[in-house]
Scaffold this motif. Sequence first.
Motif, short mmCIF file in Angstrom:
data_model
loop_
_atom_site.label_atom_id
_atom_site.label_comp_id
_atom_site.label_asym_id
_atom_site.label_seq_id
_atom_site.Cartn_x
_atom_site.Cartn_y
_atom_site.Cartn_z
N GLU A 199 0.84 -1.19 0.00
CA GLU A 199 0.00 0.00 0.00
C GLU A 199 0.87 1.24 0.00
OE1 GLU A 199 -3.98 -0.12 2.16
OE2 GLU A 199 -2.73 -1.35 3.44
N ARG B 174 -1.57 5.36 5.73
CA ARG B 174 -1.54 4.18 4.86
C ARG B 174 -2.92 3.54 4.89
NH1 ARG B 174 1.80 -0.24 7.35
NH2 ARG B 174 3.68 0.73 6.50
N GLY B 175 -3.52 3.37 3.73
CA GLY B 175 -4.81 2.71 3.67
C GLY B 175 -5.90 3.40 4.46
N LYS C 172 -5.61 5.02 7.22
CA LYS C 172 -5.32 5.08 8.65
C LYS C 172 -4.03 5.86 8.89
CE LYS C 172 -7.55 0.63 9.63
NZ LYS C 172 -7.39 -0.74 10.19
#
Length: 430
Positions: free
Chosen positions: A42, A58-59, A61
């Motif tokens: 990611e 990341r993602g 969060k």
Amino acid sequence: MRRSMKKIIFTLCCLIAVSGYAVERGFQEGYTVESSRINTNEAESGLSLLKNNLAFSRGGKVYVATLNDSLDIKSVKEQEDLSALGLEGQFAQYNNQLIYSSKGVLYCATLKNNVWGNPEKLLIDGFASSREQEEGTTFISRRWTYKKKPAAGMYNPAFANRGKRIYFTSDLEGGKGGTDIWYIERKPDNKSWFAPKNMEEVNSESNEDFPQMVGDTMFYFSSDRADSLKGSNLYKKLLKGKTATTVQKVAGKFNSDADDKNFVVAQKVPFLISNRAGGDDIYRPNLFDPAPEPVDTVAVDTTPQLKVVRKDFRTCIFYFEYDKTSMIDSYEAEFKYIYEFINEDSTSTVKITGHTDERGAVDYNLKLSKDRAGVVYERLVKMGIDAKRMSFEGAGKSSPVVVGAQSEADHQKNRRVEIVKQEMTKGGDK
């Protein structure tokens, strides 16, 4: 008394300027820039500082990272209260205030009971509580005009000037082209902000992004201007002091022929986002041992002449000749580098420890190692480092880098003085 106070203030300003200069420069020789061990498939983005620690997204969060002595990220943990804010990109913290962007609007969240919450839109001159009400209008302030585009937003904020200024990225009309770096300044009421101003001294007709101030003196940003290698590169400009510079490209391995951006300094270590491996990842400096240069076999001394080496973000090392307290002659000029290394953090104390190789008597080596540490100590005092910040001692041959050294090259690695920065605590040194 007044003259002494002026001297103190001048000294502090000099130390701050040194800190701003030394951040990325200290990692140019003897270092490469490599992908962090914590990167995943990611994309990593939005590098930021949270209580002097590194944070990133990341993602969807937000994570906070702890660092290790090898200049990399040791572990990461999700910061759930930040993830809940829906922030996008880089954010900025000053004391108990967190400034971030969400859907192009700048918000301020407040820290309460160790949780970031209660976000409110920043009150900025020319921007009503509802952006839609002002689309296409013009705001005039102090003979300066900007016009908001329907899609114009504010992104990637960074604090400066002790929380009184916020830099950010936007494509507001009135800029030089593409996305520019703008700033707003806090009003005396501490509740609202003056209208945005364009940071003309760093902007170009290309796209500028990811503003970041280090030491309130050195300004870093990314740009895809004409002299970038390819895509966006990292640039800097010293904003304060008599030695203020023009915009310069960050040297060393920090730039590549990929997109390099989002430069952040956490605990004196620079990190950045780059897609040089295909996707957006976190990159950081990594110490390497350069391969020896080829030499002729006739009448050539093959003993490596070690330079002053920065081991990590706390430790620098001087090397000495056999049975001498004098440093290798060509390294006298390195004292300026050590001076800047120490003053990256003017509040730290410094421990100077001398070492010898494993040959010779214990008592003799103990004295020799202390004398070596004393040489470094005295020279730094003459250069202006406060003697109260430093201490020195000798360790003799008790702590070799290469145990049981056989070659002269390995013996030379043991003949050293280590200069270690230590943080100050309320009760004294760590």
